[in-house]
Design an enzyme around this catalytic site. Sequence first.
Site, mmCIF file in Angstrom:
data_model
loop_
_atom_site.group_PDB
_atom_site.id
_atom_site.type_symbol
_atom_site.label_atom_id
_atom_site.label_comp_id
_atom_site.label_asym_id
_atom_site.label_seq_id
_atom_site.Cartn_x
_atom_site.Cartn_y
_atom_site.Cartn_z
ATOM 1 C CG HIS A 156 -1.820 -0.770 1.737
ATOM 2 N ND1 HIS A 156 -3.226 -1.138 0.804
ATOM 3 C CD2 HIS A 156 -1.699 -2.638 2.224
ATOM 4 C CE1 HIS A 156 -3.335 -2.302 1.262
ATOM 5 N NE2 HIS A 156 -2.535 -3.297 1.592
ATOM 6 C CB SER A 277 13.673 22.079 -14.426
ATOM 7 O OG SER A 277 13.018 24.006 -15.099
ATOM 8 C CE LYS A 283 12.030 19.785 -10.529
ATOM 9 N NZ LYS A 283 10.907 19.846 -11.506
ATOM 10 C CD GLU A 290 8.867 12.303 -15.050
ATOM 11 O OE1 GLU A 290 8.217 13.232 -15.045
ATOM 12 O OE2 GLU A 290 9.926 12.954 -15.607
#
Length: 462
Positions: A156, A277, A283, A290
């Site tokens: 979970h 970024s 970043k 992704e």
Amino acid sequence: MATLWHGRFEGGPADALQALNDSLPFDRRMFREDIAGSRAHVSMLARVGLLDSADAGAVLEALDTTEAELADGSFAFEASDEDIHTAVERRVTELAGEAGSRLHTGRSRNDQVATDLRLWTMRELGDIARLVGRLQATLASRADDAGEAHLPGYTHLQQAQPVLLAHHFLAHGWALARDVDRLLDAIGRTDVSPLGAGALAGSSLPLDPDGVASDLGFSARFENSLDVVGDRDFVAEALFALALLGVHLSRIGEEVILWSTAEFGFVGLDDAFSTGSSMLPQKKNPDIAELARGKAGRLIGNLTGLLTTLKGLPLAYNKDLQEDKEPLFDACDTVRLTLPALEGLVSTLELRTDRMAEAADSPFAAATDLAEYLVVSGMPFREAHAVVGAHVRAALAGEASFAELVAGDERLGAEAVALLAPGAAVRRRTTPGGAGPGPVAVQRVRFAERLADQEARLAGLR
Ligand code: ARG
């Protein structure tokens, strides 16, 4: 411009029909398979006496020239080339004259396209299975790098029990092993030659489908002409195997995304396999992970699209079946792009094992071990669960530390407190297939054996 059916028609095709109907822009990538099929067909026609040896020789030579032109890009396509089959036959006829116009004897584009696509699919799935093998090998080597480092195991997405990091890497490796099985299995069912089925019903000519099947390296010929020209099960199976592989890659991606956040901090991303970024200088983004996650969507879409195309089709060939190729090509291309990038990402992950251990060594991680300690001294598990659960609740309420509560409970005491030591809980996972160092040592060997076996099966593909 002459169509393949110009004898029956008075007028030529409308531009709008051609624009919709033509599959050349995407099926030209099967040219090698198309030429191989034609070679086998021509040789068979000569063997059974439907083509004399001079004509067969001229056609075979024209096929060689056509293949060379297609390979080096000098092939001049014409507006009338509806698909790769039409283009090849047109060129062969230009080169070989009347002999070329005998090439299509006893053959239809229906058995031809099914043959080409099966050959293409078998080779492609074999290549993809080999790429999966490389990612598995990377996971195994990261498992070796991980040694006996441990991290929290989750259910979970809540910390559950600590597991060896190697166990976690290998878990993904076993999922990929099933993908390789599925790809090999799909190849096995694709390995049937449709050539000789004709448009749908076979032929009045003395064709030899067994001979062309073995010439092309297929294990068998079709059993039923009507079935084989409309059968795209092999495409659906390939798309399913690739979609599930995509789901596994997506799940790996998702974990890299989580683990590389400041909140987890379990891994660092290599500069070569992450992006920055345009606005935020601090970043570092896990784009590969992704995209692995995102591309699973299109792989699943390719599968559901094809199944939907197939579901209402009466026997046998229908032009709807031309919609089989783009999803298959796209799925193969997608997986071929994703696998090496993800492999690079995983192979260069910086493993922050100190952060992992810190997260895993919450004393509550050993709660199950405490309950099992009570079980060994004779307490029923349900009761043991409640005893330990009460201490957890008290500790969380701030009554005392968990260790103090355990030490103060006469059923537990100092011996049980020792179970709370950092790393103790994972070392106690000793059952076969479990997450501790003992079973994981066995698992490493079994996984290496599995990879070797897989490689042998892949080497056995033609
Ligand atoms: N381009 C077609 C396809 O991909 C080839 C088969 C055409 N057959 C036909 N009867 N029109 O399916």
